[in-house]
Structure formats: C-alpha cells, structure tokens
Motif scaffolding. Structure first.
Motif, PDB file in Angstrom:
ATOM      1  N   GLY A 153      34.259  52.226  56.194  1.00  0.00           N
ATOM      2  CA  GLY A 153      33.908  51.762  54.863  1.00  0.00           C
ATOM      3  C   GLY A 153      34.066  50.252  54.763  1.00  0.00           C
ATOM      4  N   PHE A 154      33.179  49.611  53.975  1.00  0.00           N
ATOM      5  CA  PHE A 154      33.225  48.173  53.771  1.00  0.00           C
ATOM      6  C   PHE A 154      33.049  47.896  52.287  1.00  0.00           C
ATOM      7  CE2 PHE A 154      31.551  49.045  57.964  1.00  0.00           C
ATOM      8  CZ  PHE A 154      32.363  48.257  58.776  1.00  0.00           C
ATOM      9  N   GLY A 155      33.862  47.014  51.751  1.00  0.00           N
ATOM     10  CA  GLY A 155      33.790  46.751  50.327  1.00  0.00           C
ATOM     11  C   GLY A 155      33.949  45.292  49.992  1.00  0.00           C
ATOM     12  N   VAL A 156      33.389  44.897  48.855  1.00  0.00           N
ATOM     13  CA  VAL A 156      33.578  43.551  48.320  1.00  0.00           C
ATOM     14  C   VAL A 156      33.839  43.700  46.824  1.00  0.00           C
ATOM     15  CG1 VAL A 156      31.090  43.223  47.970  1.00  0.00           C
ATOM     16  CG2 VAL A 156      32.599  41.231  48.106  1.00  0.00           C
ATOM     17  N   GLY A 157      34.805  42.925  46.306  1.00  0.00           N
ATOM     18  CA  GLY A 157      35.163  43.102  44.904  1.00  0.00           C
ATOM     19  C   GLY A 157      35.745  41.853  44.284  1.00  0.00           C
ATOM     20  N   TYR A 158      36.117  41.988  43.020  1.00  0.00           N
ATOM     21  CA  TYR A 158      36.691  40.896  42.236  1.00  0.00           C
ATOM     22  C   TYR A 158      37.915  41.433  41.510  1.00  0.00           C
ATOM     23  CZ  TYR A 158      37.301  37.665  38.300  1.00  0.00           C
ATOM     24  OH  TYR A 158      37.825  36.814  37.366  1.00  0.00           O
ATOM     25  N   LYS A 159      38.993  40.629  41.499  1.00  0.00           N
ATOM     26  CA  LYS A 159      40.224  41.038  40.813  1.00  0.00           C
ATOM     27  C   LYS A 159      40.660  39.940  39.859  1.00  0.00           C
ATOM     28  CE  LYS A 159      44.436  43.634  41.683  1.00  0.00           C
ATOM     29  NZ  LYS A 159      45.266  44.290  42.722  1.00  0.00           N
ATOM     30  N   TYR A 160      41.070  40.362  38.656  1.00  0.00           N
ATOM     31  CA  TYR A 160      41.483  39.416  37.629  1.00  0.00           C
ATOM     32  C   TYR A 160      42.929  39.656  37.237  1.00  0.00           C
ATOM     33  CZ  TYR A 160      41.818  36.945  33.189  1.00  0.00           C
ATOM     34  OH  TYR A 160      42.218  36.114  32.175  1.00  0.00           O
ATOM     35  N   ASN A 161      43.698  38.589  37.254  1.00  0.00           N
ATOM     36  CA  ASN A 161      45.077  38.603  36.763  1.00  0.00           C
ATOM     37  C   ASN A 161      45.949  39.624  37.510  1.00  0.00           C
ATOM     38  OD1 ASN A 161      46.954  37.383  35.053  1.00  0.00           O
ATOM     39  ND2 ASN A 161      46.784  39.025  33.526  1.00  0.00           N
ATOM     40  N   ASP A 162      45.599  39.898  38.758  1.00  0.00           N
ATOM     41  CA  ASP A 162      46.337  40.866  39.584  1.00  0.00           C
ATOM     42  C   ASP A 162      46.455  42.229  38.899  1.00  0.00           C
ATOM     43  OD1 ASP A 162      46.795  39.380  41.869  1.00  0.00           O
ATOM     44  OD2 ASP A 162      48.574  38.418  41.032  1.00  0.00           O
ATOM     45  N   ARG A 163      45.489  42.559  38.033  1.00  0.00           N
ATOM     46  CA  ARG A 163      45.575  43.802  37.271  1.00  0.00           C
ATOM     47  C   ARG A 163      44.267  44.584  37.268  1.00  0.00           C
ATOM     48  NH1 ARG A 163      50.202  46.065  36.150  1.00  0.00           N
ATOM     49  NH2 ARG A 163      51.007  44.068  35.405  1.00  0.00           N
ATOM     50  N   PHE A 164      43.169  43.920  36.953  1.00  0.00           N
ATOM     51  CA  PHE A 164      41.880  44.596  36.804  1.00  0.00           C
ATOM     52  C   PHE A 164      40.958  44.224  37.963  1.00  0.00           C
ATOM     53  CE2 PHE A 164      43.647  43.596  32.628  1.00  0.00           C
ATOM     54  CZ  PHE A 164      43.719  44.856  32.051  1.00  0.00           C
ATOM     55  N   SER A 165      40.209  45.224  38.452  1.00  0.00           N
ATOM     56  CA  SER A 165      39.321  44.946  39.580  1.00  0.00           C
ATOM     57  C   SER A 165      38.051  45.780  39.477  1.00  0.00           C
ATOM     58  CB  SER A 165      40.026  45.238  40.906  1.00  0.00           C
ATOM     59  OG  SER A 165      40.292  46.625  41.051  1.00  0.00           O
ATOM     60  N   VAL A 166      37.020  45.294  40.160  1.00  0.00           N
ATOM     61  CA  VAL A 166      35.780  46.041  40.329  1.00  0.00           C
ATOM     62  C   VAL A 166      35.344  45.819  41.772  1.00  0.00           C
ATOM     63  CG1 VAL A 166      34.380  44.099  39.499  1.00  0.00           C
ATOM     64  CG2 VAL A 166      33.436  46.418  39.477  1.00  0.00           C
ATOM     65  N   GLU A 167      34.840  46.888  42.394  1.00  0.00           N
ATOM     66  CA  GLU A 167      34.491  46.808  43.809  1.00  0.00           C
ATOM     67  C   GLU A 167      33.210  47.569  44.106  1.00  0.00           C
ATOM     68  OE1 GLU A 167      36.139  48.435  48.133  1.00  0.00           O
ATOM     69  OE2 GLU A 167      37.563  48.139  46.490  1.00  0.00           O
ATOM     70  N   LEU A 168      32.397  47.030  44.993  1.00  0.00           N
ATOM     71  CA  LEU A 168      31.260  47.732  45.571  1.00  0.00           C
ATOM     72  C   LEU A 168      31.647  48.127  46.987  1.00  0.00           C
ATOM     73  CD1 LEU A 168      28.365  45.356  44.449  1.00  0.00           C
ATOM     74  CD2 LEU A 168      29.317  47.326  43.229  1.00  0.00           C
TER      75      LEU A 168
END
Length: 412
Positions: free
Chosen positions: A365-380
């Motif tokens: 599996g390979f993923g790329v994502g974004y994390k905000y404030n070390d709390r919320f994230s979204v990943e593909l």
C-alpha cells in the motif's frame, strides 16, 4: 486506477518539493577567516556528526554545501551547534561481537565537527558515526577525549576502561558533587550532560545547553474511518471448466485504528505505522451464461463474499509546512486475513456448486496525506493488486484492487 496512480505520484513529488523548501532554519556559520555569516541552514537533526552542511543567506538565494574544511563553526539557532576541532578519537568498535582485548583506546587523529552539548567554563562535546559514539571536554581552551572502552578478557568476558570517571573527578571542584555521583555515571549523553551542567552551576557560572525540540510523545493512536473504491475480477480455470466474472467496482466503508511510533531523530520526520483495518466487498452475484455443444445457452452463476482484517505495517515520512501543517506519505506491507464466510461460489448448470475459500494474502500500500495540528488528517491510499486465491493461483485468480480516501483523528 491509472488516474489514482497519477494523483498519488503528483502528491509525492509535491511533498518532496515542499519538504526541500521548508527545512532551512535561521542560523550562522563562522568561516576560516573568523567572519560570521548569518543565514539559513538546512536542519537535518543530525544523528551522526556531519561532514558538511547546506547553507544559504536568505530564502531567495541558492544553497551551497560547506564542508568541515571551510567553516570553523555553525549553529542552527537555539537547536544545534557544531565546532570544528582536531581531536584524538577512539575508533575501537563498540559492537560486542567485534571487541578487541586491548584496554587502551585506539586513537585516530581526526578533524571533525563536534556537537556542542553543554557550553560554558566546562564544555561537553559529542562525536558519533555509524560505529562509535565518543565524548570530549574542553577547559581552558583545550579539548580532550573522555576515555571509555569496552574490551574482552578471558576469552568471552567484557571489561570496561572507565578512565572518564577519573577525568571527571579531576575536573570537579565542587563540594556539592560527591564522588559517588560521578562513579555512578554511564558513558552516555544524558548522564554526562547533567554532570557538566552541575560543574558550571556549582560556581554560578554561565552555560548554555542545546536541546532537541521533539514532540511531546513519540507514540500516537488514531481512529481512521474511510471509503474504499474496490474492484474484483475473478476467474476459475480448471481444464475446460472456465468461469470469468468481473464483479466491477464497489464503494464500501472501512475503519482502522492506527498505531504510530515517531522516530526520535531527523526532526521527527520518520515514523513506523501499524493499522489493523476492517474492510469488505459486499456479497455480489453474477450470471455467467455459457453455450453447450448443442448450441443451447444455459445459466451459470458466480458469487463472491469477502471481508477481512488488513494489517498494514510500514513507514511514514513527514514533510513539514509550518508548526501546525504537514504532508506525509506512507509505504506499507499488508497482511490480509479474511473473516466470516469469505468465499467464492461457482454454480455451473446441472453441476454441484463449487465453493472456494478466500485465504490470507499480502500486497503493498502507498499513501499520501495531510495532517493539521497533529490531530486531523486526510489521506489517499492505493493498494497494489491482491490475489485472494494466492495458495491456488495456478488455476484460480481473484484480483482485488483498492483505492481509499481516509479521514483520521488522533486520540493521543
């Protein structure tokens, strides 16, 4: 899936570019002529003593590499400081399997960047490479090694040359520091740092220590619900008995609990991840008409039901944008364990149904994502093709493909 792959690759390239642009931090270098030049240094959170650094005078300037030969000192403001020094470094191996039987250190004269751990009247330095970690002290302008060595005696017993304890006893001129405090010190940065701070504070001397700014916790647990976009193409080819069943695509729910351990070096950019995840491909039936030798079209049926616990184990790299925002990308090896009645069923006209259990399998599996404030994230996240009939792939295949959109919330 090709569109997903292109999106994924574009995201990885973007992350790498952003990372490269945001590693430079305020600092200075001192050239061989003694001149001080302020600017930006690429902070690599060096786990080993560097031989060169990347420096630029401002964000608009191009960077250049400066080696130990051309600068005497550099500092990433408040975080790390290194000074060039020609010192005797004991290069004896610390590997228990490679110890020699000589109590004396094996010194090599070397010009190197020494890490400043405590700076004051009593200064403590460190040096490390892939094989050794050594410490030095400076007093009255002279830098000397703190001597420690493990060596073999009597064939298989390990002894220690603890000369550094006698050196520290000789340095100490403070009545508040007892001999037992020094004799109990281990040859490691935390213990030596504490005693050098005590040496400097005993006589109310000024000193400075350089601290690594790390996250409050290296271990994190996150809840990660998401949506799977899956497809399944199934064949059963035993001799002339061939069924081909493309079950197409489905959109289904998935839920995972991610355990993350952030490695305490390189500015907390690397992490190890483990995410047990429940996912499924809901039961689907498909008519598979075939023609008999008499030209008659008869009805056959294929069906699939599949659910499993995926266990991805992998690594993650963070590319920081600022204190609250960061991109990340992952690479994982996935163990897949079916649960419930996960099976494929082939029902051929006027023949008994053939049931095939779906077995354990693996993929990547390979993923790329974004994390905000070390709390919320979204990943593909994109998985490589998985054969659900891996143990009998010579005659049967079930090619399962998956692309996920995952939301994450870090509990702690």
């Amino acid at each position: 899936m090709n569109k997903h792959l292109l999106t994924f690759l574009f995201g990885v390239i973007l992350c790498v570019q952003l990372s490269a642009q945001n590693n430079f931090e305020k600092g200075y270098v001192i050239n061989n002529d003694g001149s001080k030049v302020e600017g930006l240094i690429k902070n690599m959170d060096w786990n080993r003593s560097p031989s060169q650094i990347e420096f630029k005078q401002d964000n608009s300037a191009s960077s250049k590499l400066l080696s130990v030969d051309v600068i005497k000192e550099f500092e990433v403001e408040g975080k790390a400081k290194y000074v060039r020094s020609e010192v005797d470094i004991d290069m004896s191996s610390d590997d228990i399997n490679s110890l020699d039987d000589d109590e004396k250190p094996s010194f090599t004269k070397k010009t190197a960047f020494l890490k400043v751990i405590v700076e004051g009247e009593y200064t403590l330095y460190g040096y490390s490479n892939e094989n050794v970690k050594r410490f030095f002290y400076q007093q009255e302008g002279k830098t000397e090694p703190l001597v420690f060595k493990r060596y073999m005696i009597s064939g298989s017993n390990v002894a220690k040359n603890n000369t550094y304890m006698r050196q520290l006893q000789a340095l100490s001129n403070c009545e508040n520091i007892k001999a037992s405090q020094i004799s109990g010190l281990e040859y490691r940065e935390s213990d030596l740092k504490d005693i050098f701070i005590k040496f400097n504070t005993c006589k109310n001397g000024d000193y400075k220590s350089f601290e690594k700014k790390t996250s409050n916790s290296f271990f994190h647990v996150s809840v990660r619900p998401g949506v799977n976009f899956s497809s399944l193409d199934l064949t059963n080819g035993k001799g002339a008995d061939i069924f081909g069943s493309d079950f197409g695509s489905q959109t289904n729910f998935r839920i995972g609990v991610e355990l993350e351990y952030v490695m305490p070096f390189n500015n907390n950019k690397w992490a190890i991840i483990l995410e047990p995840t429940y996912q499924y491909f809901k039961k689907t039936e498909k008519d598979v008409p075939t023609t008999t030798i008499l030209g008659e079209t008869v009805a056959n049926r294929a069906s699939i039901k599949y659910s499993s616990i995926e266990v991805p184990i992998g690594v993650r790299y963070y590319a920081f944008l600022n204190e609250k925002s960061k991109f990340f990308f992952n690479a994982s090896f996935i163990f897949d364990v079916p649960v419930g009645e996960s099976e494929a069923v082939f029902e051929r006209y006027q023949f008994a149904a053939e049931k095939i259990k779906i077995g354990s399998s693996t993929n990547f599996g390979f993923g790329v994502g974004y994390k905000y404030n070390d709390r919320f994230s979204v990943e593909l996240n994109m998985h490589t093709k998985r054969n659900l009939f891996g143990s009998d792939s010579s005659v049967r295949t079930a090619d399962y493909k998956n692309f996920s959109v995952i939301l994450g919330y870090t509990l702690f």
